[in-house]
Design an enzyme around this catalytic site. Structure first.
Site, PDB file in Angstrom:
ATOM      1  N   ARG A 174      20.560  46.056  29.588  1.00 45.01           N
ATOM      2  CA  ARG A 174      21.278  46.939  30.509  1.00 45.01           C
ATOM      3  C   ARG A 174      21.547  46.339  31.874  1.00 45.01           C
ATOM      4  NH1 ARG A 174      17.778  50.262  28.023  1.00 45.01           N
ATOM      5  NH2 ARG A 174      18.739  51.467  26.345  1.00 45.01           N
ATOM      6  N   LYS A 213      34.709  42.455  38.137  1.00 48.11           N
ATOM      7  CA  LYS A 213      35.261  42.882  36.839  1.00 48.11           C
ATOM      8  C   LYS A 213      34.864  41.858  35.787  1.00 48.11           C
ATOM      9  CE  LYS A 213      39.325  45.540  38.168  1.00 48.11           C
ATOM     10  NZ  LYS A 213      40.780  45.665  37.968  1.00 48.11           N
ATOM     11  N   GLU A 257      48.217  33.433  42.288  1.00 54.18           N
ATOM     12  CA  GLU A 257      47.372  34.491  42.869  1.00 54.18           C
ATOM     13  C   GLU A 257      47.186  34.264  44.376  1.00 54.18           C
ATOM     14  OE1 GLU A 257      46.532  37.110  41.050  1.00 54.18           O
ATOM     15  OE2 GLU A 257      46.436  36.432  38.966  1.00 54.18           O
ATOM     16  N   LYS A 307      40.470  39.242  48.946  1.00 51.17           N
ATOM     17  CA  LYS A 307      39.985  39.970  47.772  1.00 51.17           C
ATOM     18  C   LYS A 307      38.722  40.752  48.128  1.00 51.17           C
ATOM     19  CE  LYS A 307      39.242  40.357  42.987  1.00 51.17           C
ATOM     20  NZ  LYS A 307      39.445  39.876  41.640  1.00 51.17           N
ATOM     21  N   GLU A 324      38.306  50.588  41.763  1.00 50.81           N
ATOM     22  CA  GLU A 324      39.737  50.783  41.560  1.00 50.81           C
ATOM     23  C   GLU A 324      40.144  52.243  41.433  1.00 50.81           C
ATOM     24  OE1 GLU A 324      41.533  47.821  39.082  1.00 50.81           O
ATOM     25  OE2 GLU A 324      43.520  48.669  39.351  1.00 50.81           O
ATOM     26  N   ARG A 381      42.523  49.068  45.558  1.00 56.58           N
ATOM     27  CA  ARG A 381      42.360  47.873  44.744  1.00 56.58           C
ATOM     28  C   ARG A 381      43.604  47.603  43.894  1.00 56.58           C
ATOM     29  NH1 ARG A 381      36.787  45.500  41.994  1.00 56.58           N
ATOM     30  NH2 ARG A 381      37.791  43.699  41.058  1.00 56.58           N
ATOM     31  N   ASN A 401      47.090  44.220  41.925  1.00 57.11           N
ATOM     32  CA  ASN A 401      47.925  44.153  40.718  1.00 57.11           C
ATOM     33  C   ASN A 401      49.388  43.910  41.034  1.00 57.11           C
ATOM     34  OD1 ASN A 401      45.975  44.501  38.707  1.00 57.11           O
ATOM     35  ND2 ASN A 401      45.824  46.647  39.285  1.00 57.11           N
ATOM     36  N   HIS A 427      51.693  42.381  38.542  1.00 53.15           N
ATOM     37  CA  HIS A 427      50.980  42.358  37.265  1.00 53.15           C
ATOM     38  C   HIS A 427      51.525  43.312  36.214  1.00 53.15           C
ATOM     39  CE1 HIS A 427      48.289  39.711  39.363  1.00 53.15           C
ATOM     40  NE2 HIS A 427      47.453  39.625  38.346  1.00 53.15           N
ATOM     41  N   HIS A 466      51.872  41.530  32.754  1.00 52.65           N
ATOM     42  CA  HIS A 466      51.155  41.895  31.533  1.00 52.65           C
ATOM     43  C   HIS A 466      52.118  42.116  30.368  1.00 52.65           C
ATOM     44  CE1 HIS A 466      47.588  43.347  34.178  1.00 52.65           C
ATOM     45  NE2 HIS A 466      47.457  42.072  33.842  1.00 52.65           N
ATOM     46  N   HIS A 519      48.362  32.995  32.659  1.00 51.52           N
ATOM     47  CA  HIS A 519      48.366  34.259  33.403  1.00 51.52           C
ATOM     48  C   HIS A 519      49.138  34.112  34.726  1.00 51.52           C
ATOM     49  CE1 HIS A 519      47.135  38.050  35.071  1.00 51.52           C
ATOM     50  NE2 HIS A 519      46.551  37.445  36.080  1.00 51.52           N
TER      51      HIS A 519
HETATM   52  N1  LIG Z   1      37.547  39.437  36.338  1.00 54.84           N
HETATM   53  C1  LIG Z   1      38.642  39.396  37.047  1.00 54.84           C
HETATM   54  O1  LIG Z   1      38.767  40.024  38.091  1.00 54.84           O
HETATM   55  C2  LIG Z   1      39.777  38.546  36.563  1.00 54.84           C
HETATM   56  C3  LIG Z   1      40.866  38.301  37.412  1.00 54.84           C
HETATM   57  C4  LIG Z   1      41.870  37.460  36.953  1.00 54.84           C
HETATM   58  C5  LIG Z   1      41.777  36.893  35.704  1.00 54.84           C
HETATM   59  N2  LIG Z   1      40.717  37.157  34.898  1.00 54.84           N
HETATM   60  C6  LIG Z   1      40.579  36.531  33.585  1.00 54.84           C
HETATM   61  O2  LIG Z   1      40.440  35.128  33.777  1.00 54.84           O
HETATM   62  C7  LIG Z   1      40.932  34.457  32.628  1.00 54.84           C
HETATM   63  C8  LIG Z   1      41.788  33.305  33.070  1.00 54.84           C
HETATM   64  O3  LIG Z   1      41.010  32.421  33.851  1.00 54.84           O
HETATM   65  P1  LIG Z   1      41.425  30.898  34.050  1.00 54.84           P
HETATM   66  O4  LIG Z   1      42.839  30.839  34.479  1.00 54.84           O
HETATM   67  O5  LIG Z   1      40.392  30.289  34.877  1.00 54.84           O
HETATM   68  O6  LIG Z   1      41.419  30.347  32.556  1.00 54.84           O
HETATM   69  P2  LIG Z   1      40.288  29.564  31.723  1.00 54.84           P
HETATM   70  O7  LIG Z   1      38.960  30.076  32.025  1.00 54.84           O
HETATM   71  O8  LIG Z   1      40.738  29.572  30.317  1.00 54.84           O
HETATM   72  O9  LIG Z   1      40.410  28.104  32.304  1.00 54.84           O
HETATM   73  C9  LIG Z   1      41.606  27.404  32.147  1.00 54.84           C
HETATM   74  C10 LIG Z   1      41.377  26.040  31.506  1.00 54.84           C
HETATM   75  O10 LIG Z   1      40.877  25.139  32.497  1.00 54.84           O
HETATM   76  C11 LIG Z   1      39.679  24.513  32.042  1.00 54.84           C
HETATM   77  N3  LIG Z   1      38.900  24.247  33.253  1.00 54.84           N
HETATM   78  C12 LIG Z   1      38.325  25.142  34.074  1.00 54.84           C
HETATM   79  N4  LIG Z   1      37.800  24.525  35.132  1.00 54.84           N
HETATM   80  C13 LIG Z   1      38.032  23.202  34.980  1.00 54.84           C
HETATM   81  C14 LIG Z   1      37.756  22.053  35.772  1.00 54.84           C
HETATM   82  N5  LIG Z   1      37.160  22.134  36.963  1.00 54.84           N
HETATM   83  N6  LIG Z   1      38.149  20.852  35.294  1.00 54.84           N
HETATM   84  C15 LIG Z   1      38.813  20.753  34.121  1.00 54.84           C
HETATM   85  N7  LIG Z   1      39.116  21.792  33.341  1.00 54.84           N
HETATM   86  C16 LIG Z   1      38.732  23.012  33.781  1.00 54.84           C
HETATM   87  C17 LIG Z   1      39.099  25.494  31.070  1.00 54.84           C
HETATM   88  O11 LIG Z   1      38.244  24.844  30.168  1.00 54.84           O
HETATM   89  C18 LIG Z   1      40.349  26.034  30.389  1.00 54.84           C
HETATM   90  O12 LIG Z   1      40.780  25.154  29.396  1.00 54.84           O
HETATM   91  C19 LIG Z   1      41.644  35.488  31.793  1.00 54.84           C
HETATM   92  O13 LIG Z   1      40.849  35.814  30.692  1.00 54.84           O
HETATM   93  C20 LIG Z   1      41.779  36.681  32.718  1.00 54.84           C
HETATM   94  O14 LIG Z   1      41.771  37.904  32.021  1.00 54.84           O
HETATM   95  C21 LIG Z   1      39.728  37.965  35.315  1.00 54.84           C
HETATM   96 ZN   LIG Z   2      46.016  38.106  38.012  1.00 54.09          ZN
END
Ligand SMILES: NC(=O)c1ccc[n+]([C@@H]2O[C@H](COP(=O)([O-])OP(=O)(O)OC[C@H]3O[C@@H](n4cnc5c(N)ncnc54)[C@H](O)[C@@H]3O)[C@@H](O)[C@H]2O)c1
Ligand SMILES: [Zn+2]
Length: 363
Positions: free
Chosen positions: A123, A145, A187, A229, A239, A243, A247, A250, A254, A267
């Site tokens: 939990r 999130k 972003e 942020k 949210e 917040r 978006n 977005h 999406h 993304h």
């Molecule tokens: N929680 C939130 O508030 C929030 C906000 C925005 C996005 N997200 C989520 O985040 C995800 C996207 O994140 P992302 O864009 O980081 O994608 P990701 O985590 O898939 O990373 C992108 C790629 O870069 C590689 N990588 C990461 N760091 C590296 C580094 N320093 N050197 C070499 N390679 C590296 C990873 O292995 C991957 O192949 C989505 O699932 C999205 O839904 C969450």
């Molecule tokens: Zn985003």
């Protein structure tokens, strides 16, 4: 704007009992201090194979405690409940308990899953974010999130779970592929549009320096993004209102991601398209000038981000928007600009205006 003073690199996220600090520094002593402060009974580092190869040893050495490394295959398609179950089983094998600590070492995919595993394990246990992608550094590691996708529902299952600390090493960006840099930049541009006109100008003026890895500029891009942020999340953690401005762009993003089966665009690329759409809608509604719209489009184009609609049926996009997670009772609500640096949320827009804006964006 030219002679920006290097920021201290520390941002506090003020959420009462759930407050934490974000430290932006290549000196990882902040991480060892944070881990020591939490005094965990055991530690699990959750990461993927590539990131583990680059940075796993370095992080293990810094935290100065025996740690189990749990490796998840790379990629959004592994951001599933089944991966969470496997991860939780590995945490069980490692005899983790309620005083254990989870450390997320990776991009947004790893951060979202490690955070969700930490939220579920008995939990809820402590977790620390070490974001390694630009997108994770400026967005997903801050704000709490966490979650995973369902086969037909992106981010449909999750929990609010704030980290206890966020440790950002800008030098980790050196190994990040340029397409992933651009996705994070979308972003960063978003924060300028929604909150800070001076920051938007700073990005316009210093983008080339950022691309050349200028340390002061990189620090400022990350610092100001996290700060914005943090301020928005502090005002509206779960949210209920403000917040929603995060978006911006977005709603269309999406729909574009979904219409292209999450294969064509990252993304951030979809967000770039979505932000241009939001600016165009704002312009059609006479909220902003065409100059402001052009400034945004030009900046995104300089970054190599897409600004046109892909070749998909606009009715499909329109339909997907009404089904978006953020839509309430089938009503799509938009975040629209008043000018660069200021937006309003929760705005209904007539379908024909949305469609006209999207049509302008087709080749
Ligand atoms: N929680 C939130 O508030 C929030 C906000 C925005 C996005 N997200 C989520 O985040 C995800 C996207 O994140 P992302 O864009 O980081 O994608 P990701 O985590 O898939 O990373 C992108 C790629 O870069 C590689 N990588 C990461 N760091 C590296 C580094 N320093 N050197 C070499 N390679 C590296 C990873 O292995 C991957 O192949 C989505 O699932 C999205 O839904 C969450
Ligand atoms: Zn985003």
């Amino acid at each position: 704007v030219e002679n920006i003073v290097p920021a201290a690199g520390v941002i506090s996220v003020d959420l009462g009992a759930r407050s934490y600090g974000i430290v932006i520094s290549d000196d990882l002593s902040n991480l060892s201090d944070a881990v020591a402060g939490l005094n965990p009974s055991s530690v699990a580092i959750i990461t993927n194979p590539k990131i583990n190869k680059f940075y796993g040893e370095k992080i293990c050495a810094v935290i100065n405690k025996p740690a189990n490394t749990i490796i998840i295959p790379a990629g959004e398609r592994y951001k599933t409940l089944s991966t969470i179950e496997k991860t939780l089983n590995k945490m069980l094998d490692a005899k983790m308990d309620r005083k254990s600590l989870v450390i997320a070492l990776g991009g947004g995919v790893i951060g979202d899953m490690a955070g969700f595993a930490a939220a579920c394990w008995q939990r809820g246990i402590n977790f620390i974010q070490i974001p390694t992608s630009l997108l994770a550094m400026v967005d997903s590691s801050v704000g709490g999130k966490t979650g995973v996708n369902l086969p037909h529902g992106k981010n449909m299952v999750g929990a609010f779970k704030q980290p206890r600390h966020v440790s950002i090493c800008p030098s980790f960006l050196k190994t990040l592929p340029s397409r992933e840099i651009a996705t994070g930049l979308a972003e960063v541009v978003k924060y300028g549009i929604i909150y800070d006109a001076d920051f938007f100008s700073f990005i316009e003026e210093n983008y080339e320096k950022f691309i050349k890895s200028d340390e002061v500029v990189t620090q400022h891009f990350i610092h100001r993004s996290c700060e914005i942020k943090a301020r928005v999340v502090e005002a509206d953690e779960n949210e209920g209102g403000l917040r929603a401005i995060l978006n911006f762009g977005h709603t269309v993003a999406h729909a574009v991601e979904s219409a292209t089966n999450y294969k064509t665009f990252t993304h951030g690329e979809a967000v770039s398209i979505g932000m241009v759409a939001a600016m165009k809608i704002s312009c059609l509604l006479k909220r902003i000038t065409i100059e402001d719209e052009k400034r945004v489009t030009n900046l995104l184009m300089r970054m190599g981000l897409p600004v046109h609609m892909p070749d998909v049926d606009l009715d499909v996009i329109m339909k997907l928007m009404t089904g978006d997670k953020k839509a309430v009772a089938g009503k799509v609500k938009f975040v629209l600009a008043n000018k660069i640096g200021s937006v309003e949320y929760n705005l209904a827009v007539p379908d024909n205006i949305v469609k006209d804006a999207l049509k302008e964006m087709q080749w």
